[in-house]
Design a protein around this motif. Structure first.
Motif, mmCIF file in Angstrom:
data_model
loop_
_atom_site.group_PDB
_atom_site.id
_atom_site.type_symbol
_atom_site.label_atom_id
_atom_site.label_comp_id
_atom_site.label_asym_id
_atom_site.label_seq_id
_atom_site.Cartn_x
_atom_site.Cartn_y
_atom_site.Cartn_z
ATOM 1 N N THR A 16 -13.714 17.111 20.053
ATOM 2 C CA THR A 16 -12.500 16.331 20.149
ATOM 3 C C THR A 16 -12.563 15.228 19.102
ATOM 4 N N THR A 17 -11.605 15.212 18.193
ATOM 5 C CA THR A 17 -11.575 14.347 17.000
ATOM 6 C C THR A 17 -12.926 14.434 16.273
ATOM 7 N N ASP A 18 -13.657 13.321 16.156
ATOM 8 C CA ASP A 18 -14.942 13.328 15.449
ATOM 9 C C ASP A 18 -16.138 13.555 16.372
ATOM 10 N N TRP A 19 -15.842 13.890 17.629
ATOM 11 C CA TRP A 19 -16.914 13.991 18.610
ATOM 12 C C TRP A 19 -17.200 15.441 18.974
ATOM 13 N N VAL A 20 -18.491 15.720 19.222
ATOM 14 C CA VAL A 20 -18.910 17.000 19.792
ATOM 15 C C VAL A 20 -19.504 16.684 21.158
ATOM 16 N N ILE A 21 -18.936 17.284 22.189
ATOM 17 C CA ILE A 21 -19.337 16.972 23.565
ATOM 18 C C ILE A 21 -19.973 18.203 24.182
ATOM 19 N N GLU A 22 -21.114 18.003 24.818
ATOM 20 C CA GLU A 22 -21.841 19.124 25.413
ATOM 21 C C GLU A 22 -22.345 18.748 26.799
ATOM 22 N N LYS A 58 -14.727 21.981 30.184
ATOM 23 C CA LYS A 58 -13.749 21.143 29.481
ATOM 24 C C LYS A 58 -12.842 20.420 30.476
ATOM 25 N N LEU A 59 -12.354 21.138 31.493
ATOM 26 C CA LEU A 59 -11.511 20.514 32.504
ATOM 27 C C LEU A 59 -12.301 19.458 33.275
#
Length: 365
Positions: free
Chosen positions: A6-12, A312-313
Motif C-alpha cells: 500500500t503506497t510505499d509500504w509492504v505489509i506482511e 488484507k481484510l
C-alpha cells in the motif's frame, strides 16, 4: 503469505498468525419464526445441519490451527442438531472453550449436558412479558426458557461451580423497546451475569420494526433501562448497550477477537454478517449484502486461510481503514453504499455500513 503493498509500504502478517476463535454454524434449522430474524431476507437459504463427517474434519482443523474457542450459533438454532450432545462432548474433549448461543427452547432437556460442557450460555430473550414474547419469538414459550435458566443456575449452586457464565441478548424493536428494563429485573431474579442489548437490523421490505431510525423508539428504550436502574441500583449484572449516537469509534468484533465464521457447509467467511447473501435497510438506505467466502474448513487449513485470503481484510479492520456510510452526508446518493462490494476508499469488500462494526448490535463472541 499475508503480504500486500500500500503506497510505499509492504505489509506482511506474522508467520505464526492464526484465528483464536471460530463461530461454528452446526444447523440452519429453527423451530421459531421470530419477526426480526434475518433469515427472512436470505437468498437461496436452505435448512439443514452439519453432518458428523464434516464436523470431525473441521474439529481436527480447529485443533491443528490453534483455535482456542468455539461459539455455536449462526443462521439457525444449534440445539436442533440431532447429535448436539455428542458434538458438545467432542468439542470439550479437545480442550476447546465452548459458547452456546441459543433460543433456550430445548435447554430444559439439555441443561445438564450444557452446564457440564459449555463455558458460556447466551440466550435470546426479547421480552419479559409472556404475551409479547410470543408475538416476537413466534413458536417460543417464555416460561420454559426461564425455567431452563433457573435449572442451570441451581446446578451451579448445588455443585459449587462458577461456570457456565449466563448472558441474555435482547433485540430492540418498536414492539419491545419499552420492555428493556423489565428484562433487567427478570435477569436479576434469574442470576444472569450479563444482558446485551442489540438493535434490530432492518431487512428488505421492512415490517415496521425498525427502532434504530426512530428517535421515539430509542427514547423509550433508554428510559426503560434508566427506570430499572433506579429501581434496582444494585442489579449485580453487567449491562451492554449499543452505540448511539454514532461516533468515530468503530470496531469489528470478529477481527478484534481474531475470529472466523464457519458455515454449515464448511465454508469459511469473515463473519456472520457476510456469510450469506441478503438485503438490509439501515437509516433509510437499502443495501445488498453479498456473501464473502474465504475458503473451506474441510479442505484447507484455517491458519492458512487466515494468513492468506483473510489477511488484507483483517489488516483493514484492525487499523480501522474503513469509512462509515452511516455518518457520511452522501449516504442517500452514493452508489457505492448500495452493497458491500466496495467503498470510496477502495476497500473491496467493505464493512463501511456493517451494524456490528458500528456497535449498533452485538456478536455473541
Amino acid at each position: 503469505m499475508g503480504k500486500f503493498e500500500t503506497t510505499d509500504w509492504v505489509i506482511e502478517l506474522k508467520s505464526g498468525a492464526r484465528p483464536r476463535e471460530v463461530v461454528m454454524e452446526i444447523s440452519t434449522l429453527c423451530e421459531f419464526k421470530c419477526v426480526h430474524c434475518f433469515r427472512w431476507s436470505a437468498r437461496n437459504f436452505t435448512e439443514t445441519y452439519m453432518d458428523m463427517s464434516k464436523f470431525s474434519k473441521i474439529l481436527e482443523n480447529l485443533v491443528q490451527s490453534g483455535v482456542e474457542k468455539v461459539t455455536l450459533t449462526g443462521w439457525g438454532e444449534p440445539t436442533t442438531h440431532p447429535n448436539f450432545e455428542q458434538l458438545l462432548k467432542y468439542l470439550r474433549s479437545r480442550g476447546l472453550r465452548v459458547v452456546l448461543n441459543t433460543n433456550g427452547y430445548r435447554l430444559s432437556k439439555l441443561y445438564r449436558v450444557v452446564a457440564e460442557n459449555v463455558d458460556e450460555i447466551v440466550v435470546s430473550i426479547d421480552a419479559a412479558a409472556l404475551e409479547l414474547y410470543g408475538r416476537v419469538r413466534v413458536g417460543g414459550v417464555l416460561p420454559e426458557v426461564v425455567e431452563s435458566l433457573r435449572k442451570v443456575v441451581e446446578l451451579k449452586r448445588l455443585e459449587l461451580v462458577t461456570g457456565p457464565t449466563i448472558k441474555v441478548i435482547f433485540t430492540i424493536t418498536k414492539l419491545n423497546s419499552h420492555e428493556a428494563g423489565d428484562l433487567l429485573k427478570l435477569a436479576r431474579e434469574l442470576g444472569v451475569n450479563e444482558v446485551m442489548y442489540s438493535y434490530y437490523i432492518p431487512l428488505e421490505g421492512e415490517r415496521g420494526l425498525d427502532c434504530v431510525s426512530d428517535t421515539y423508539c430509542i427514547k423509550r428504550f433508554e428510559e426503560s433501562i434508566e427506570k430499572a436502574k433506579r429501581e434496582y441500583p444494585e442489579l449485580g449484572l453487567r449491562i451492554s448497550v449499543p452505540q448511539l449516537p454514532l461516533g468515530s469509534y468503530r470496531s469489528c468484533p470478529f477481527a478484534q477477537n481474531k475470529a472466523l465464521y464457519i458455515r454449515v457447509d464448511g465454508s469459511v467467511t469473515p463473519c456472520l454478517y457476510y456469510s450469506r447473501t441478503w438485503k438490509t435497510k439501515l437509516f433509510g438506505v437499502e443495501r445488498s449484502i453479498n456473501e464473502i467466502v474465504l475458503g473451506s474448513a474441510i479442505e484447507e487449513s484455517l491458519a492458512d486461510i487466515w494468513r492468506n485470503e483473510y489477511s488484507k481484510l483483517y489488516y483493514k479492520l484492525s487499523f480501522n481503514e474503513m469509512p462509515s456510510c452511516f455518518t457520511c452526508v452522501l449516504a442517500n446518493y452514493c452508489a457505492l453504499t448500495r452493497s458491500n462490494d466496495g467503498d470510496c476508499l477502495g476497500n473491496t469488500p467493505t464493512c463501511a455500513h456493517c451494524p456490528f462494526y458500528h456497535g449498533l448490535t452485538f456478536c455473541p463472541l
